[in-house]
Design an enzyme around this catalytic site. Sequence first.
Site, PDB file in Angstrom:
ATOM      1  N   GLY A  26       0.789  -1.236   0.000  1.00 15.40           N
ATOM      2  CA  GLY A  26       0.000   0.000   0.000  1.00 15.40           C
ATOM      3  C   GLY A  26       0.821   1.285   0.000  1.00 15.40           C
ATOM      4  O   GLY A  26       0.304   2.351   0.345  1.00 15.40           O
TER       5      GLY A  26
ATOM      6  N   ASN B  88       1.877   2.989  -2.565  1.00 16.39           N
ATOM      7  CA  ASN B  88       1.322   3.949  -3.539  1.00 16.39           C
ATOM      8  C   ASN B  88       0.037   4.573  -3.015  1.00 16.39           C
ATOM      9  O   ASN B  88      -0.204   5.762  -3.219  1.00 16.39           O
ATOM     10  CB  ASN B  88       1.075   3.260  -4.884  1.00 16.39           C
TER      11      ASN B  88
ATOM     12  N   ILE C  35      -6.397 -10.309 -11.667  1.00 12.14           N
ATOM     13  CA  ILE C  35      -6.815 -10.042 -13.044  1.00 12.14           C
ATOM     14  C   ILE C  35      -8.315  -9.763 -13.007  1.00 12.14           C
ATOM     15  O   ILE C  35      -9.084 -10.521 -12.405  1.00 12.14           O
ATOM     16  CB  ILE C  35      -6.499 -11.243 -13.954  1.00 12.14           C
TER      17      ILE C  35
ATOM     18  N   HIS D  74       2.159   0.261 -13.196  1.00 12.90           N
ATOM     19  CA  HIS D  74       2.870  -0.973 -13.547  1.00 12.90           C
ATOM     20  C   HIS D  74       4.368  -0.678 -13.581  1.00 12.90           C
ATOM     21  O   HIS D  74       4.794   0.293 -14.211  1.00 12.90           O
ATOM     22  CB  HIS D  74       2.390  -1.480 -14.911  1.00 12.90           C
TER      23      HIS D  74
ATOM     24  N   GLN E 260      10.293   2.286  -7.248  1.00 11.05           N
ATOM     25  CA  GLN E 260       9.191   2.634  -6.320  1.00 11.05           C
ATOM     26  C   GLN E 260       9.225   4.104  -5.928  1.00 11.05           C
ATOM     27  O   GLN E 260       8.175   4.728  -5.790  1.00 11.05           O
ATOM     28  CB  GLN E 260       9.245   1.747  -5.077  1.00 11.05           C
TER      29      GLN E 260
ATOM     30  N   GLN F  23       9.987   6.482  -7.761  1.00 12.84           N
ATOM     31  CA  GLN F  23       9.349   7.195  -8.875  1.00 12.84           C
ATOM     32  C   GLN F  23       7.839   6.937  -8.905  1.00 12.84           C
ATOM     33  O   GLN F  23       7.057   7.813  -9.260  1.00 12.84           O
ATOM     34  CB  GLN F  23       9.970   6.772 -10.216  1.00 12.84           C
TER      35      GLN F  23
END
Length: 219
Positions: free
Chosen positions: A19, A21, A99, A116, A178, A180
């Site tokens: 978590g 992000n 997915i 991604h 990460q 970035q």
Amino acid sequence: MKSEQAEPARIVVLISGSGSNMQAIAESCQKQDIDANIVAVISNRPGVPGLDRAEHFELHSEVVDHTEYSTREEFDVNLIRAIDEHSPDLIVLAGFMRILTPDFVRRYKGRLLNIHPSLLPKYKGLHTHKRALEAGDKQHGVTVHFVSEDLDGGPNIIQAVVPILDDDNEHSLQSRVQNQEHIIYPIAVKWFTEGRLSMLKGDAYFDNEALPENGLQLN
Ligand code: GRF
């Protein structure tokens, strides 16, 4: 563009793990860099660190445990139900390791973002850092994109390029990527909430201009 009086955008963030992000976006909302509220954090796995981070930020969180459903379709129906309770303007996939069914993707078309860890269209799927290292690439990076029905295949919005150093290993490279991620995801979310981003017929637009295949480049 959003009008001055518009309510802050409502964001639902889907996670499966750490978590970080989600935290970067929560911090930007808290600092009011992004005029939005994370109205729910939903994890498909119980007990993950991202749920503790959500609690730290006093965000509402829920678990929709995929192991409780026998099919992908049944899980997605229940996930949709949980998401729609919060009437989101934007759904942010932040390390969400499932997915999604075409029905799910179609329902949120144009308001579903993913991050991604590669310079898409290169290295769709898993183990991107390892694959970039094994290929002897000189650079790697991360992409935020709109989600389409193709896995990691929707139109790109923004990328950050990370050089691969001679002494890099998977861990060191992942960690620089990460850093970035935590910069570009809040930027993309901000643009979306300001009404500057859209997806039309499979292409991404920024300020009404079609974006190039790689999206905008941060560096
Ligand atoms: C990130 O590396 C992201 O690119 C990928 O999954 C990871 C999630 O990390 N999709 P976190 O859960 O946000 O820390």
